[in-house]
Design a protein around this motif. Structure first.
Motif, mmCIF file in Angstrom:
data_model
loop_
_atom_site.group_PDB
_atom_site.id
_atom_site.type_symbol
_atom_site.label_atom_id
_atom_site.label_comp_id
_atom_site.label_asym_id
_atom_site.label_seq_id
_atom_site.Cartn_x
_atom_site.Cartn_y
_atom_site.Cartn_z
ATOM 1 N N ALA A 207 0.826 -1.201 0.000
ATOM 2 C CA ALA A 207 0.000 0.000 0.000
ATOM 3 C C ALA A 207 0.866 1.258 0.000
ATOM 4 O O ALA A 207 0.537 2.262 -0.641
ATOM 5 N N SER A 208 2.011 1.210 0.684
ATOM 6 C CA SER A 208 2.877 2.391 0.745
ATOM 7 C C SER A 208 3.370 2.777 -0.652
ATOM 8 O O SER A 208 3.515 3.960 -0.965
ATOM 9 N N SER A 403 7.491 2.231 10.923
ATOM 10 C CA SER A 403 7.716 1.901 9.522
ATOM 11 C C SER A 403 6.802 2.769 8.672
ATOM 12 O O SER A 403 5.600 2.790 8.899
ATOM 13 N N VAL A 404 7.372 3.510 7.727
ATOM 14 C CA VAL A 404 6.490 4.266 6.829
ATOM 15 C C VAL A 404 6.514 3.715 5.420
ATOM 16 O O VAL A 404 5.611 3.969 4.629
ATOM 17 N N TYR A 405 7.529 2.981 5.076
ATOM 18 C CA TYR A 405 7.571 2.397 3.724
ATOM 19 C C TYR A 405 7.561 0.887 3.890
ATOM 20 O O TYR A 405 6.518 0.284 3.959
ATOM 21 N N VAL A 444 3.169 12.899 2.117
ATOM 22 C CA VAL A 444 3.637 11.888 1.170
ATOM 23 C C VAL A 444 4.949 12.400 0.588
ATOM 24 O O VAL A 444 4.970 13.509 0.072
ATOM 25 N N PRO A 445 6.041 11.677 0.671
ATOM 26 C CA PRO A 445 6.163 10.417 1.384
ATOM 27 C C PRO A 445 6.045 10.614 2.893
ATOM 28 O O PRO A 445 6.254 11.709 3.395
ATOM 29 N N GLY A 446 5.735 9.522 3.590
ATOM 30 C CA GLY A 446 5.650 9.582 5.041
ATOM 31 C C GLY A 446 7.012 9.870 5.650
ATOM 32 O O GLY A 446 8.037 9.684 5.010
ATOM 33 N N HIS A 447 7.021 10.368 6.881
ATOM 34 C CA HIS A 447 8.310 10.654 7.521
ATOM 35 C C HIS A 447 8.221 10.431 9.027
ATOM 36 O O HIS A 447 7.134 10.320 9.581
ATOM 37 N N LYS A 494 16.793 6.720 -1.939
ATOM 38 C CA LYS A 494 16.358 6.333 -3.277
ATOM 39 C C LYS A 494 14.986 6.903 -3.566
ATOM 40 O O LYS A 494 13.996 6.475 -2.999
ATOM 41 N N ASN A 495 14.927 7.825 -4.439
ATOM 42 C CA ASN A 495 13.666 8.366 -4.933
ATOM 43 C C ASN A 495 12.723 8.856 -3.844
ATOM 44 O O ASN A 495 11.534 8.960 -4.039
ATOM 45 N N GLY A 496 13.293 9.093 -2.674
ATOM 46 C CA GLY A 496 12.489 9.700 -1.621
ATOM 47 C C GLY A 496 11.269 8.914 -1.200
ATOM 48 O O GLY A 496 10.191 9.466 -1.071
ATOM 49 N N TRP A 497 11.395 7.619 -0.950
ATOM 50 C CA TRP A 497 10.243 6.852 -0.466
ATOM 51 C C TRP A 497 9.948 7.205 0.985
ATOM 52 O O TRP A 497 8.894 6.896 1.512
ATOM 53 N N ILE A 498 10.926 7.776 1.668
ATOM 54 C CA ILE A 498 10.696 8.276 3.028
ATOM 55 C C ILE A 498 11.121 9.744 3.030
ATOM 56 O O ILE A 498 12.156 10.093 2.456
ATOM 57 N N GLY A 499 10.313 10.590 3.660
ATOM 58 C CA GLY A 499 10.629 12.019 3.677
ATOM 59 C C GLY A 499 11.593 12.383 4.810
ATOM 60 O O GLY A 499 11.916 11.552 5.669
ATOM 61 N N ALA A 500 12.027 13.648 4.811
ATOM 62 C CA ALA A 500 13.030 14.102 5.785
ATOM 63 C C ALA A 500 12.530 13.964 7.225
ATOM 64 O O ALA A 500 11.385 14.310 7.543
ATOM 65 N N LEU A 501 13.411 13.480 8.066
ATOM 66 C CA LEU A 501 13.084 13.317 9.494
ATOM 67 C C LEU A 501 12.848 14.686 10.150
ATOM 68 O O LEU A 501 13.531 15.658 9.828
#
Ligand code: AMP
Length: 559
Positions: A207-208, A403-405, A444-447, A494-501
């Motif tokens: 789903a992510s 876990s966000v991704y 989006v992306p989640g962080h 990689k391609n920003g699947w997770i955003g900046a903390l």
């Protein structure tokens, strides 16, 4: 056993679970008894009892060395009796660093059977599924060694068994396999949009990933519509496989479709966007159990609650486990039926007993093993049986707290990150007096968001009276990211699947209010511990109301 395209295969497999498991184990032992790994325990014997007695239950760390030797060029029989034809990359061990697992053609043949069965099951439950096409978004992956390496569900699409499968995908192999994720994703979307009237299912492995694709669409819909309007593909798509295919698919200028896409995507709210872009879609196909459950509200929003969310497969790099025979069941009722031909399945129960597939008990909790009795790290509960094959609900991943991704971040990871931040803050005379975090997927992306209550160390000044040094707090965000696990860092990069903390500094006394909140709801004050991670929206509101300042990491962590 034939690869028949009807449900008799499923009946055959599940009715004979015991015999099939025995046969699978015999075959595995015959083929593998002489591998360097098993030789140590079995001295070349393929006796089942000896296997059960002598082969230890291990963790990935114990078999890693053997696997890496093959990936570095040594012969397959270090660890596998069958030639290894690919490596599967997992999202991570408990330490969160990606693992690789060997796969052979027997594995891919079995996955082919699962794919065929999934199609049959979907056709049975979803009217019109058989006739239409599916959009199946796949982030591409790279090939760092001689053999293909990819996550398990992607890896199959790179095998010859996938190629020989009758496919319904809107994107051809050359687009899915383009190593440039951005070009691949853009073209996958174009293919899906141009063929929108044929699409019966919109999906991705997790789903992510699907939520990430919708975010990608937010950034590219104007350009996609413009390509469709003119019949010309954007010049930055330089991959020849993608270019050749999409240029032909685009054909003549199509202003009607371009207008429609602009009209649908140009609306302020993207509620129901999936159903509006793909009006004949009958379902959303993505894993929504386990840590993916957090994306259910987003997918329900994008489909305006009109499309069932179908969570069809349960697989890992260690083994392909099974499928959901009731694809239209509600997310909370999803169970996966283990297919006995996929692998020899064993489980460990809460008492540390090892149990075979056919001996698991209704209602009990188990962790499955994978390759050579390697623990998978998932917790499952038996919910029923389909013929003789047990069905499991995915309960949770052991140890993963955030876990966000698909990254498995553990408490240990968070403590390491916290320790690094503490050092930076101390050098600026600050200390952390309260800390918790949560996975924010409203962006989006989640962080990751870390709430911190801070205090000046020396003169005891309250945080409310301090002027915070942005540089220091941004540096904290960066070092925390650096110390998170390998999967986190790789998805972040990689391609920003997770955003900046993000660090959110809260007012003095906020964590005391949080405690009050929990105590009011029944926590014992003497035993209260601030939760390392929060999920409750109400508890988060207690913190959110007291945020003084926000800081974000300003660079991707090194991998
Ligand atoms: P990987 O090791 O990266 O291939 O990922 C496999 C892991 O993903 C499994 O061990 C599970 O933790 C998770 N996973 C795979 N399929 C599902 C599913 N259907 N529901 C929940 N989690 C899943």
């Amino acid at each position: 056993m034939s690869l028949g395209c009807d449900l008799t295969l499923l009946e055959e497999l599940t009715s004979n679970a015991k015999q099939i498991q025995e046969d699978v184990l015999n075959k595995i032992l015959k083929a593998n008894a002489n591998t360097e790994y098993l030789q140590r325990f079995l001295q070349g014997s393929s006796d089942k009892e000896l296997f059960k007695k002598n082969v230890p239950v291990v963790s990935y760390e114990d078999v890693k060395h053997y696997i890496y030797r093959v990936s570095n060029g040594e012969p397959s029989d270090v660890i596998s009796g069958e030639p290894i034809t690919a490596f599967l990359r997992s999202s991570g061990t408990s330490s969160g660093n990606p693992k690789i697992f060997p796969a052979n053609n027997i594995f891919f043949k079995n996955v082919q059977i699962i794919y065929t069965l999934c199609s049959v099951v979907m056709s049975k439950h979803v009217e019109g599924f058989k006739e239409g096409k599916v959009i199946w978004f796949q982030p591409a992956s790279t090939t760092p060694c001689g053999l293909p390496i990819a996550p398990v569900l992607t890896s199959f699409t790179k095998s010859e068994y996938y190629r020989s499968l009758a496919k319904k995908s809107t994107s051809p192999d050359q687009i899915i396999m383009c190593p440039d994720t951005k070009q691949s994703m853009y073209c996958q979307l174009l293919c899906g949009l141009v063929q929108r009237d044929d699409v019966v299912s919109v999906g991705a492995v997790f789903a992510s990933v699907l939520v990430g694709v919708i975010h990608f669409l937010e950034n590219y819909w104007k350009e996609l519509a413009s390509n469709i309007r003119s019949g010309h593909l954007s010049e930055w798509i330089t991959d020849l496989g993608c270019r050749d295919y999409v240029s032909i698919l685009l054909g003549d200028p199509n202003p009607e479709l371009a207008d429609l896409i602009e009209n649908v995507c140009g609306q302020k709210s993207w509620q129901g966007i999936v159903s509006r872009l793909w009006p004949k879609a009958k379902c959303i196909d993505a894993i929504i159990t386990g840590s993916m459950a957090q994306y259910i509200p987003a997918l329900e929003f994008y489909s305006n609650n009109e499309l069932p969310l179908v969570s069809l497969r349960y697989a890992s790099s260690e083994a392909y486990f099974g499928l959901n025979l009731e694809p239209l069941s509600k997310p909370q009722h999803v169970s996966y039926t283990f297919l006995p031909n996929m692998s020899y399945f064993e489980f460990i129960d809460v008492d540390g007993e090892i149990v075979d597939l056919v001996n698991v008990k209704l209602g009990h909790y188990y962790e499955p093993f994978g390759l050579h009795r390697c623990r998978v790290g998932d917790v499952l509960q038996v919910t029923g049986f389909y013929n003789m094959a047990p069905q499991f609900r995915f309960v949770r991943r052991k140890n993963t707290v955030l876990s966000v991704y698909a990254e498995p971040t553990t408490e240990e990871d968070l403590l390491k990150a916290l320790a690094r931040a503490t050092v930076i803050l101390e050098s600026s005379d600050l200390m952390i007096t309260g800390f918790t975090c949560y996975a924010d997927i409203s962006t989006v992306p989640g962080h990751y968001v870390f709430y911190m209550e801070l205090k000046a160390k020396v003169n005891n000044t309250s945080i409310d009276d301090l002027v915070l040094d942005t540089k220091v707090l941004v540096e904290c965000c960066c070092v925390m990211e650096e110390s998170l696990n390998g999967s986190y860092r790789s998805f972040r990069r990689k391609n920003g699947w997770i955003g900046a903390l993000e660090i959110r500094v809260v007012q003095q006394g906020t964590f005391a209010s949080l405690m009050d909140f929990f105590v009011c709801r029944g926590s014992s004050i003497s035993q209260y511990k601030t939760p390392m991670c929060l999920e409750s929206a109400e508890a988060l509101k207690v913190l959110e109301d007291k945020v003084l300042a926000r800081f974000f990491s300003d660079k991707s962590p090194p991998i």
